[in-house]
Scaffold this motif. Structure first.
Motif, PDB file in Angstrom:
ATOM      1  N   LEU A   1     -50.791   8.893  90.554  1.00 40.87           N
ATOM      2  CA  LEU A   1     -49.673   9.375  89.743  1.00 40.87           C
ATOM      3  C   LEU A   1     -50.138   9.645  88.313  1.00 40.87           C
ATOM      4  O   LEU A   1     -50.865   8.833  87.724  1.00 40.87           O
ATOM      5  N   GLU A   2     -49.726  10.768  87.774  1.00 36.52           N
ATOM      6  CA  GLU A   2     -50.065  11.120  86.388  1.00 36.52           C
ATOM      7  C   GLU A   2     -48.969  10.566  85.470  1.00 36.52           C
ATOM      8  O   GLU A   2     -48.089  11.282  85.008  1.00 36.52           O
ATOM      9  N   VAL A   3     -49.052   9.270  85.238  1.00 36.06           N
ATOM     10  CA  VAL A   3     -47.989   8.563  84.530  1.00 36.06           C
ATOM     11  C   VAL A   3     -48.203   8.657  83.024  1.00 36.06           C
ATOM     12  O   VAL A   3     -49.310   8.444  82.524  1.00 36.06           O
ATOM     13  N   LYS A   4     -47.125   8.970  82.317  1.00 37.72           N
ATOM     14  CA  LYS A   4     -47.158   8.997  80.856  1.00 37.72           C
ATOM     15  C   LYS A   4     -46.075   8.075  80.330  1.00 37.72           C
ATOM     16  O   LYS A   4     -44.919   8.165  80.726  1.00 37.72           O
ATOM     17  N   LYS A   5     -46.459   7.192  79.429  1.00 35.79           N
ATOM     18  CA  LYS A   5     -45.497   6.266  78.850  1.00 35.79           C
ATOM     19  C   LYS A   5     -44.629   7.002  77.843  1.00 35.79           C
ATOM     20  O   LYS A   5     -45.126   7.702  76.972  1.00 35.79           O
ATOM     21  N   GLU A   6     -43.292   6.824  77.963  1.00 34.24           N
ATOM     22  CA  GLU A   6     -42.363   7.594  77.146  1.00 34.24           C
ATOM     23  C   GLU A   6     -41.579   6.737  76.152  1.00 34.24           C
ATOM     24  O   GLU A   6     -40.772   7.264  75.389  1.00 34.24           O
TER      25      GLU A   6
ATOM     26  N   SER B   1     -43.265 -17.180  80.723  1.00 33.64           N
ATOM     27  CA  SER B   1     -42.793 -16.085  81.572  1.00 33.64           C
ATOM     28  C   SER B   1     -42.226 -14.992  80.683  1.00 33.64           C
ATOM     29  O   SER B   1     -41.425 -15.277  79.782  1.00 33.64           O
ATOM     30  N   PHE B   2     -42.632 -13.747  80.959  1.00 37.13           N
ATOM     31  CA  PHE B   2     -42.282 -12.625  80.096  1.00 37.13           C
ATOM     32  C   PHE B   2     -41.820 -11.447  80.944  1.00 37.13           C
ATOM     33  O   PHE B   2     -42.346 -11.204  82.030  1.00 37.13           O
ATOM     34  N   LEU B   3     -40.856 -10.707  80.423  1.00 36.46           N
ATOM     35  CA  LEU B   3     -40.399  -9.480  81.057  1.00 36.46           C
ATOM     36  C   LEU B   3     -40.636  -8.329  80.089  1.00 36.46           C
ATOM     37  O   LEU B   3     -40.191  -8.385  78.937  1.00 36.46           O
ATOM     38  N   MET B   4     -41.348  -7.293  80.547  1.00 40.00           N
ATOM     39  CA  MET B   4     -41.624  -6.117  79.727  1.00 40.00           C
ATOM     40  C   MET B   4     -40.940  -4.908  80.361  1.00 40.00           C
ATOM     41  O   MET B   4     -41.060  -4.687  81.571  1.00 40.00           O
ATOM     42  N   GLU B   5     -40.214  -4.137  79.565  1.00 36.83           N
ATOM     43  CA  GLU B   5     -39.495  -2.965  80.076  1.00 36.83           C
ATOM     44  C   GLU B   5     -39.857  -1.728  79.250  1.00 36.83           C
ATOM     45  O   GLU B   5     -39.945  -1.805  78.024  1.00 36.83           O
ATOM     46  N   TYR B   6     -40.048  -0.601  79.949  1.00 37.80           N
ATOM     47  CA  TYR B   6     -40.321   0.660  79.267  1.00 37.80           C
ATOM     48  C   TYR B   6     -40.058   1.803  80.248  1.00 37.80           C
ATOM     49  O   TYR B   6     -39.714   1.574  81.422  1.00 37.80           O
ATOM     50  N   TYR B   7     -40.209   3.023  79.774  1.00 35.66           N
ATOM     51  CA  TYR B   7     -39.951   4.210  80.602  1.00 35.66           C
ATOM     52  C   TYR B   7     -41.199   5.075  80.655  1.00 35.66           C
ATOM     53  O   TYR B   7     -41.942   5.177  79.674  1.00 35.66           O
ATOM     54  N   VAL B   8     -41.431   5.668  81.826  1.00 35.13           N
ATOM     55  CA  VAL B   8     -42.556   6.575  82.002  1.00 35.13           C
ATOM     56  C   VAL B   8     -42.043   7.887  82.604  1.00 35.13           C
ATOM     57  O   VAL B   8     -40.923   7.957  83.117  1.00 35.13           O
ATOM     58  N   SER B   9     -42.869   8.903  82.507  1.00 42.87           N
ATOM     59  CA  SER B   9     -42.566  10.188  83.158  1.00 42.87           C
ATOM     60  C   SER B   9     -43.742  10.583  84.021  1.00 42.87           C
ATOM     61  O   SER B   9     -44.888  10.152  83.810  1.00 42.87           O
ATOM     62  N   ILE B  10     -43.454  11.416  85.011  1.00 40.56           N
ATOM     63  CA  ILE B  10     -44.482  11.968  85.882  1.00 40.56           C
ATOM     64  C   ILE B  10     -44.227  13.462  86.011  1.00 40.56           C
ATOM     65  O   ILE B  10     -43.098  13.870  86.314  1.00 40.56           O
ATOM     66  N   PRO B  11     -45.237  14.297  85.769  1.00 35.87           N
ATOM     67  CA  PRO B  11     -45.035  15.743  85.953  1.00 35.87           C
ATOM     68  C   PRO B  11     -44.724  16.051  87.402  1.00 35.87           C
ATOM     69  O   PRO B  11     -45.166  15.356  88.315  1.00 35.87           O
ATOM     70  N   GLU B  12     -43.987  17.128  87.611  1.00 41.15           N
ATOM     71  CA  GLU B  12     -43.450  17.418  88.934  1.00 41.15           C
ATOM     72  C   GLU B  12     -44.467  17.996  89.907  1.00 41.15           C
ATOM     73  O   GLU B  12     -44.249  17.991  91.105  1.00 41.15           O
ATOM     74  N   THR B  13     -45.580  18.521  89.416  1.00 37.35           N
ATOM     75  CA  THR B  13     -46.592  19.081  90.321  1.00 37.35           C
ATOM     76  C   THR B  13     -47.907  18.392  90.078  1.00 37.35           C
ATOM     77  O   THR B  13     -48.253  18.026  88.957  1.00 37.35           O
TER      78      THR B  13
END
Length: 885
Positions: free
Chosen positions: A224-229, A245-257
């Motif tokens: 997957l070509e994951v990019k952190k957003e 104990s730790f919880l980390m949350e973030y968003y990533v995107s993946i190009p469609e092709t």
């Protein structure tokens, strides 16, 4: 004739105009009586520790029950300092204050107002303050931050705090931040291999859930070509000297092709029809967004449990979940499929009787699809494209679909923390009704709670069901309530439920409980069909007792035991051997009976289409010995759904979740609907009747938050041990913590004494425990009177919480020895020893019966030998905890 025709034409025109005017007026009235859900308005607070942004806090409109507000823990910086940042989201902050309380909330330690607030319009506010020297080091407290807003509304924010320099928090935070960063670069990630435990337990077929046991390729996102957003938001869930104990949350995107140009088709596809289906899935997930963004977005959550040592950091647990941000308006349809993308868990789906309407929950939003009318509606969600920020994206709630009818109407629950709308900042249950014909959502009832959303969600997950008479059944605490949604009245259906005394079917349609709530003395079971409200009783025979085991579908499984077979061990624990197991339904009676000579069932578990029975045999001495489990198979199969959730396997994305619809979807003509909320006058709030719990409750917290609630402390510790979590009592104090102990410890103050003719080893161990706490008793006399070990400790030590941990492991109970608390070990022959120390290779016991002159009464026993010794004697452990008030 012409006049008649003219009159008829005029009458028709007048009728049409009147119909149009009346319709316009009626429609205008309906429009005026509906609104969009109110936007989020509360500020958000985040804290800082050594440069790390931690513990994003969301505001509460009401005063909450402090003991269960366990979303985060904040370490104080040098000088007991707190660094916080407030995002006001356009609101003016009129005042800031804070309270410091004991964990159970009963003691107010500090109440301070902060002056000199400097706020620029729409700018973040940074505030630094110190707590007074009124708190103990290494002890947790509750910090309540109070913001007074421009409308004079006071909003509260909760986090635990601890003042320590011994927990190595900055090293732990640096470790997890570095670990997460390295996963995006395979070269840098090579350093992570020494922390991973890749083995057969890891599922390397999905990106939805990746664990410490997954492969290196899986942890580093595969192809997957994951990019952190977004920036990583870290929440500290638990903190101790060694572990955290730790919880980390973030968003990533993946190009469609795929840039590689390689085929994404699974190699497992064997025929042209399957190949075409997979290609359609790939094409749907590779289509550009309508806004030309050409990428899809995913919510990522990473859980870390780490141990700090002076030599290195150890990764004890790691889990990453990945969920696509599903948008029904995008190109996510192919033939009869709705593609939901990568998901981390099950997607709830409920359909109408004919299957023409179904509703489903994904990304914590509720959708319904009308197959006949080809309508897709977003029924509920705190976030959408116009309301997308950290407040609406906060996952502090759940949605449960209660009913879907053929008219397209849907009844559902929203329960937990309300991020926006009329109940913003409150914790409660909203019962909603979606009316298809007018495309509106109406709140039927709201039930407020003062407890944390995690506790509320755990309780409601156990039982929430609505029948066709609009009677809603909910479990809360030790009660089941029946709530009439039309009259908005509430009744108690049953109370005094205890752990093991009740069961609920998977559908929530059937419930059973022991009359009187006695787990081991029940003479009668009450089976209730919540659809009809009808109850059926099953009584035990003379000299017998009866207990529920569970449900297979809607059929009840229960066991029958003879009162003479029920015994108590020396620790006071009940052994409940059932000589017969029955399967019974509400109409036909007993469907099956299981019974074998001299074989007794101690527990049963429904697994798929079979019941697994744990069994024992009775020896000539009257004791019970475990034998091989047995199974009862269920020949009946559940009716297949007309619409279902299924998995599609692809090369690039691996497993993708999709909904298979019974008919082909016409994406071109599909109508996308967003219902408006119905305005109403009057009050629709119902408050459940207050009551006092009859039994202690223990809360098990793990990586998923609140994992379960137990009324037996031994069950709670075993549960927490299995999920690498902690056990908390009703006051918010720790009962047990996984792995947070030193490598060695010994209670040097305990020396002990040798048995005599007047005092046996059990009495000596009890007297030694009591003397260690400064109490003198004659345990030998009390034992001869028939008092149990637990009773003696409870009566003699009222300031501590006595724990019967029979059935727990040796490793688990060493937690208490590490706290300088002795553990009494009961042996099968009625004797006892005290656990008073340990190191990596040995335990240290005080054995009053020891005849070893060289080693004396207090001596070492090899760890493996100790484990085997105690297991052979039933792992009967008795100890206690001291709560710091």
């Amino acid at each position: 004739m012409k006049k008649a025709i003219m009159k008829s034409v005029i009458v028709c025109i007048v009728f049409i105009v009147t119909l149009f005017v009346v319709s316009s007026i009626m429609n205008k009235g309906n429009t005026d009586m509906t609104i969009e859900m109110g936007k989020a308005t509360y500020p958000v607070i985040s804290l800082t520790y050594e440069g790390f942004h931690i513990n994003e806090l969301h505001g509460y409109a009401d005063v909450m029950e402090v003991s269960q507000m366990r979303e985060s823990i904040t370490p104080l910086e040098t000088g007991r300092k707190v660094e916080m940042h407030i995002n006001p989201y356009g609101r003016t902050i009129e005042g800031i204050g804070f309270e410091v309380r004991s964990l159970d909330g009963s003691r107010l330690i500090e109440n301070t107002e902060i002056g000199d607030i400097k706020q620029e319009k729409n700018e973040e506010i940074s505030v630094s303050f110190g707590l007074k020297d009124l708190i103990e080091s290494n002890q947790e407290y509750m910090l309540v931050i109070l913001l007074t807003l421009d409308d004079r509304k006071v909003v509260r924010y909760y986090t635990r705090v601890v003042n320590t320099e011994e927990y190595h928090v900055d090293e732990k935070l640096e470790y997890i931040a570095d670990f997460s960063r390295r996963t995006f670069n395979k070269e840098d990630a090579k350093e992570l291999t020494k922390y991973l435990e890749s083995n057969a337990e890891g599922d390397n077929t999905t990106y939805g859930r990746v664990t410490i046991h997954s492969s290196f390729k899986q942890v580093t996102w595969g192809d997957l070509e994951v990019k952190k957003e977004s920036r990583s938001e870290i929440t500290i869930k638990e903190l101790g000297p060694a572990t955290g104990s730790f919880l980390m949350e973030y968003y990533v995107s993946i190009p469609e092709t795929s840039s590689s140009g390689e085929s994404d088709i699974s190699a497992s596809v064997q025929n042209e029809e399957a190949l075409e289906a997979i290609e359609q899935v790939e094409e749907a997930f590779s289509a550009p967004n309508t806004d030309g963004d050409n990428k899809k977005y995913y919510r990522i959550k990473e859980f870390y449990r780490v141990r700090y040592t002076t030599d290195r950091m150890y990764l004890l647990d790691f889990e990453r979940t990945m969920d696509q941000m599903f948008d029904a308006t995008e190109d996510v349809y192919a033939n009869n499929k709705i593609m939901l993308g990568i998901t981390s868990g099950e997607v709830p789906l409920k359909e109408s009787d004919g299957g023409n309407i179904f509703a489903f929950v994904t990304g914590n939003r509720l959708f319904s699809y009308n197959i006949v009318d080809n309508k897709m509606a977003l029924l509920f969600g705190f976030y959408n494209k116009d309301n997308l920020d950290e407040r609406t994206l906060y996952n502090g709630h759940k949605i449960k679909i209660l009913n879907v009818d053929e008219g397209g109407n849907v009844t559902f629950l929203v329960y937990g923390y309300m991020s926006r709308g009329r109940h913003e900042g409150q914790v409660g249950i909203s019962v909603y009704y979606y009316e298809n014909t007018v495309n509106t959502v109406e709140e039927l009832v709201y039930i407020p709670f003062e407890n944390s959303q995690t506790l509320l969600m755990e309780e409601i997950d156990q039982l929430s069901y609505i029948n066709r008479n609009n009677m809603l059944y909910l479990k809360w605490g030790s009660r089941i309530y029946g709530i009439n949604l039309m009259s908005r009245t509430c009744e108690v259906v049953v109370e005094n439920l205890s752990e093991g005394s009740y069961k609920v079917s998977n559908s929530n349609r059937m419930a059973v409980w022991q009359k009187g709530g006695d787990s081991y003395g029940g003479k009668e079971l009450v089976l209730m069909n919540l659809t009809t409200g009808k109850q059926k009783s099953m009584e035990a025979g003379k000299g017998e007792v009866i207990a529920p085991i569970g449900f297979m579908g809607e059929d009840l499984i229960y066991g029958v035991a003879r009162e003479t077979d029920i015994v108590k061990d020396a620790a006071g624990n009940t052994v409940f051997p059932m000589y017969r197991v029955r399967i019974e339904d509400e109409t036909e009676g007993v469907l099956m009976s299981y019974q074998q000579d001299n074989v007794y069932i101690t527990a049963g578990e429904v697994m798929g289409n079979q019941i697994v029975l744990s069994r024992v045999e009775k020896t000539e001495e009257g004791t019970y010995v475990a034998i091989k489990d047995d199974q009862i198979m269920n020949a009946e199969t559940e009716a297949e759904s007309k619409n279902s959730v299924e998995m599609a396997v692809t090369e690039r994305f691996e497993k993708l979740t999709q909904i298979a619809v019974k008919n082909t979807i016409d994406e071109v003509s599909m109508k996308q609907l967003t219902p408006r909320e119905v305005l109403f006058e009057g009050e629709r709030t119902i408050t459940l009747p207050a009551f006092d719990e009859q039994e202690d409750r223990y809360y098990v917290y793990g990586k998923s938050g609140l994992e379960g609630i137990c009324t037996n402390e031994g069950s709670a510790v075993n549960f927490a041990d299995a999920v690498s979590g902690v056990v908390i009592d009703e006051g918010g104090y720790y009962v047990w913590t996984k792995g947070n102990r030193e490598l060695r410890n010994q209670i040097m103050a305990i020396q002990g004494e040798t048995v005599t003719e007047d005092k046996d080893s059990l009495a000596i161990c009890l007297d030694t425990m009591l003397a260690y706490e400064g109490v003198v008793r004659n345990s030998e006399y009390m034992l001869k009177k028939g008092e149990t070990v637990v009773d003696i400790l409870k009566d003699s030590l009222p300031e501590v919480q006595v724990l019967d941990l029979t059935g727990c492991s040796l490793d688990a109970v060493l937690y208490y020895v590490n706290q300088d608390i002795p553990v009494l070990v009961m042996l099968n022959d009625g004797s006892a020893v005290l656990l008073v120390g340990f190191n990596e290779k040995n335990t240290v016991v005080m054995n009053p019966q020891s005849t070893d002159l060289e080693n004396g009464i207090v001596y070492k026993v090899g760890m493996n030998d100790s484990r085997e010794w105690f297991e052979q004697n039933g792992n009967c452990f008795i100890t206690y905890i001291r709560n710091e008030k």
